[in-house]
Design an enzyme around this catalytic site. Structure first.
Site, short mmCIF file in Angstrom:
data_model
loop_
_atom_site.label_atom_id
_atom_site.label_comp_id
_atom_site.label_asym_id
_atom_site.label_seq_id
_atom_site.Cartn_x
_atom_site.Cartn_y
_atom_site.Cartn_z
N GLY A 1 0.81 -1.21 0.00
CA GLY A 1 0.00 0.00 0.00
C GLY A 1 0.84 1.25 0.00
N THR A 2 0.22 2.33 -0.44
CA THR A 2 0.90 3.62 -0.50
C THR A 2 -0.12 4.69 -0.88
OG1 THR A 2 2.79 4.80 -1.44
CG2 THR A 2 1.51 3.47 -2.93
N THR A 3 0.31 5.93 -0.87
CA THR A 3 -0.49 7.03 -1.41
C THR A 3 0.44 7.94 -2.20
OG1 THR A 3 -2.00 7.01 0.50
CG2 THR A 3 -1.98 9.00 -0.86
#
Length: 235
Positions: free
Chosen positions: A14-16
């Site tokens: 996950g990341t943004t």
């Protein structure tokens, strides 16, 4: 307690990552948490990678896949610059990433956002999601945290923002994603690219705005244990 220690099994990642155009350039932003399933492998990673002096890329998905794509594209752009005697445009960099992503779409698990400034078209943002599609957009969001931000950007983004407004929007958006998405966290890094060059900024996690029911940052578990108990209610 039975723990599944199969390290070869697929892991959630996950990341943004965010790219925003403004009146004169672009702002790229990202959190700094690299996760392997429930384990935080790196809490201060840099997901905004330089391709040329005027073009950067935000990386999401598999860290290994996104890094090797970035390395190849940086090498090709360096050769391109030597041959032409001038810096590569943002569109050329985005098309190279698109070519690599599409031709290897069955093996790569990475989504990328390319942003930069050149003298021909100014500030540009390109999204290259899984599969290798190339999409020019006024703003682009990616990673697991992006699912919490689509409505926010529909409401908050506007044409002709100033540099300060665009950077504040990016930092606010990443902090919102960190509040909701367990796979996003750490610090916020931004890169501002315009005709004057590139500016990198850093926003520590304990300085970000708190949202909803987030707890105040603590230096130690002892700070929580030693905190005064709430006063009993008088009935």
């Amino acid at each position: 307690m039975d723990l599944d220690m199969n390290v070869t099994a697929p892991h959630s990642m996950g990341t943004t990552i965010i790219g925003v155009t403004y009146n004169g350039g672009v702002v790229l932003g990202a959190d700094s948490r690299t996760s392997t399933g429930m384990y935080v492998a790196n809490r201060a990673s840099d997901k905004i990678t330089q391709l040329t002096d005027n073009v950067y890329v935000c990386r999401s998905g598999s860290a290994a896949d996104s890094q090797i794509v970035s390395d190849y594209v940086r090498y090709f752009l360096h050769q391109h610059t030597i041959q032409l005697g001038q810096p590569a445009t943002v569109k050329v960099a985005a098309n190279l990433i698109r070519l690599l992503s599409y031709n290897n779409k069955n093996m790569l698990q990475t989504g990328l956002i390319v942003g930069g400034w050149d003298k021909y078209e100014g500030g540009k943002i390109y999204g290259i999601p899984l599969g290798g599609t190339l999409i020019e957009q006024p703003f682009a969001i990616g990673g697991s945290g992006s699912s919490y931000l689509y409505g926010f950007f529909d409401q908050a983004w506007k044409e002709g923002m100033t540099k300060e407004e665009a950077e504040q929007l990016v930092v606010k958006a990443v902090s919102l994603a960190i509040a909701r998405d367990g796979a996003s966290g750490g610090v916020v890094r931004t890169v501002v690219i315009n005709s004057d060059g590139v500016t990198r900024n850093f926003y520590p996690g304990d300085k970000l705005q708190l949202w909803h029911d987030e707890l105040e940052p603590q230096n130690s578990l002892l700070d929580i244990l030693n905190a005064p108990s709430p006063e009993p209610m008088n009935i």
